[in-house]
Write an enzyme that holds these catalytic residues in place. Structure first.
Site, PDB file in Angstrom:
ATOM      1  N   ASP A  12      -5.704  -3.889  -1.543  1.00 53.02           N
ATOM      2  CA  ASP A  12      -5.636  -2.443  -1.760  1.00 53.02           C
ATOM      3  C   ASP A  12      -4.272  -2.029  -2.288  1.00 53.02           C
ATOM      4  OD1 ASP A  12      -4.398  -2.907   0.720  1.00 53.02           O
ATOM      5  OD2 ASP A  12      -5.001  -0.962   1.527  1.00 53.02           O
ATOM      6  N   GLU A  39       0.832  -1.216   0.000  1.00 54.72           N
ATOM      7  CA  GLU A  39       0.000   0.000   0.000  1.00 54.72           C
ATOM      8  C   GLU A  39       0.861   1.259   0.000  1.00 54.72           C
ATOM      9  OE1 GLU A  39      -0.648   2.542   3.116  1.00 54.72           O
ATOM     10  OE2 GLU A  39      -2.313   1.241   3.687  1.00 54.72           O
TER      11      GLU A  39
END
Length: 424
Positions: A186, A129
């Site tokens: 993500d 991320e």
């Protein structure tokens, strides 16, 4: 990503169903959850671990989980819907940040010479991320040299799985530095989006190829296209599906990176990205829990009914504060979708963001670094055009990775979608 965080708890809960816990790890997720209400200085140091799941307990277990066949219902994408916009629905990212002093300070503080984005509050680790956010900000600043450094480090150190996804965590004080081969969806989304934007900005075919490989892979392995109320985004390949948990599948709304889904059709047009956006908004509307009407971090979607996930305190916390960031950045949703966040952040304590227990709507802790307050400013701007305060138009020095990142991302969102909010 300190040793005891909300996402560690998610991983621990998943691990109870995947295999024995590693030595020294708490056995019950409730025990690991407690640090969400620790003292203020510790809270500021914790948020990044919330971003990336870690259900695997050791490399052998992780590799076994990684090899688990993907059910056809997950693997087969839908065809783009007739009402889906063209190749890309959102504006291009490149140049939106410009030659911003905040980016230069961020680069100096958090990006090493080799391109590793350092989480200063969590043992100086790095994660997919953080690498994704660094790549996005480099494109926004049109800083190709830094982009290439970050992408090079990411390829060399996180793309170590047998597929096209990234291992989610790299620790400088561990050998091997990647101890868990599970991904974080993500992170994969952010990196694929950044590569897409870089390919559009600089015309580099290798960026486009890499973006497509990652997007097709997470679409195939982590998006449940045939779920209700629409496609669901699993936080990782392993640990969150119905086969892994009694209350599965589990979702986390902050993994719906809405502006990314508006752009990934450029490299992976076979997926119905518009339907993923619609489903995320619908999941949000069905996840208004308790008197505060806020979503919890972890949500069970078992039997098509949404409720707080088992084994986790029902908190609106570190992950969830990104939900309105992504909504506003993409310009999606109705005013009512923003209202609970505006209500939560519009009081006398708006210089701090509360972590809220959704059962009674009461704050249990506060996030006090100034970068966090850029999120309420973005929401107010998106809702009614409220000008961003002068004090938030630059990023303050001395902050940790997560609030500084959120501040810069909020400024990018304003400049891309709501430039009038920056006029005096």
């Amino acid at each position: 990503m300190s040793g005891r965080t909300p996402l560690r708890a998610a991983c621990a809960a998943a691990a109870l169903l995947l295999g024995p816990a590693a030595p020294g790890r708490a056995q019950a997720p409730q025990v690991i959850q407690a640090p969400q209400v620790i003292q203020a200085q510790q809270v500021i140091q914790a948020p990044q671990a919330v971003q990336s799941p870690q259900p695997a307990q050791n490399p052998e277990v992780a590799q076994a989980q990684e090899a688990t066949p993907v059910p056809p219902a997950i693997a087969v994408p839908t065809q783009p819907s007739p009402e889906a916009p063209g190749r890309a629905a959102g504006p291009a990212l490149a140049g939106s940040l410009g030659d911003d002093a905040g980016w230069r300070a961020y680069r100096a503080r958090f990006v090493t010479e080799k391109g590793r984005v350092v989480d200063t509050a969590n043992g100086l680790i790095s994660h997919s991320e953080g690498q994704g956010y660094g790549l996005l900000l480099a494109v926004a600043a049109k800083d190709r040299a830094t982009f290439d450094r970050i992408w090079g480090w990411t390829r060399a150190n996180l793309m170590v799985r047998s597929d096209e996804l990234m291992a989610w965590r790299w620790a400088p004080d561990q050998r091997p530095a990647v101890a868990d081969m599970n991904n974080a969806t993500d992170g994969d989304i952010l990196v694929a989006w950044a590569l897409t934007e870089a390919a559009e900005a600089w015309g580099e075919p290798s960026y486009r190829t890499a973006a497509r490989r990652i997007a097709v892979e997470f679409g195939r392995k982590t998006i449940l296209f045939r779920a209700a109320p629409g496609p669901l985004v699993l936080p990782a390949v392993a640990g969150f599906a119905a086969r892994d948990r009694a209350d599965g599948p589990l979702v986390n709304l902050s993994y719906w990176v809405f502006p990314a889904f508006q752009r990934l059709g450029i490299v992976a047009p076979e997926y119905d990205w518009a339907s993923i956006i619609r489903s995320g908004v619908e999941v949000l509307r069905q996840s208004r829990f308790g008197p505060s009407a806020l979503p919890t971090e972890w949500i069970s979607a078992k039997d098509d009914a949404l409720r707080p996930a088992d084994g986790f305190p029902p908190l609106f916390s570190y992950n969830a504060i990104r939900i309105p960031l992504y909504l506003a950045w993409a310009g999606v949703g109705r005013p009512a979708d923003y209202a609970p966040f505006r209500t939560l952040w519009g009081g006398i304590d708006r210089e701090r963001l509360p972590i809220v227990d959704t059962r009674d709507g009461r704050p249990v802790e506060w996030l006090s670094e100034p970068g966090y307050t850029a999120l309420p400013a973005l929401v107010a701007c998106a809702q009614d055009g409220t000008a961003v305060p002068e004090s938030l138009r630059t990023v303050q020095d001395g902050q940790n990775y997560y609030p500084a990142t959120l501040h810069l991302l909020a400024l990018v969102a304003v400049r891309m979608r709501y430039p009038s909010c920056l006029r005096s």
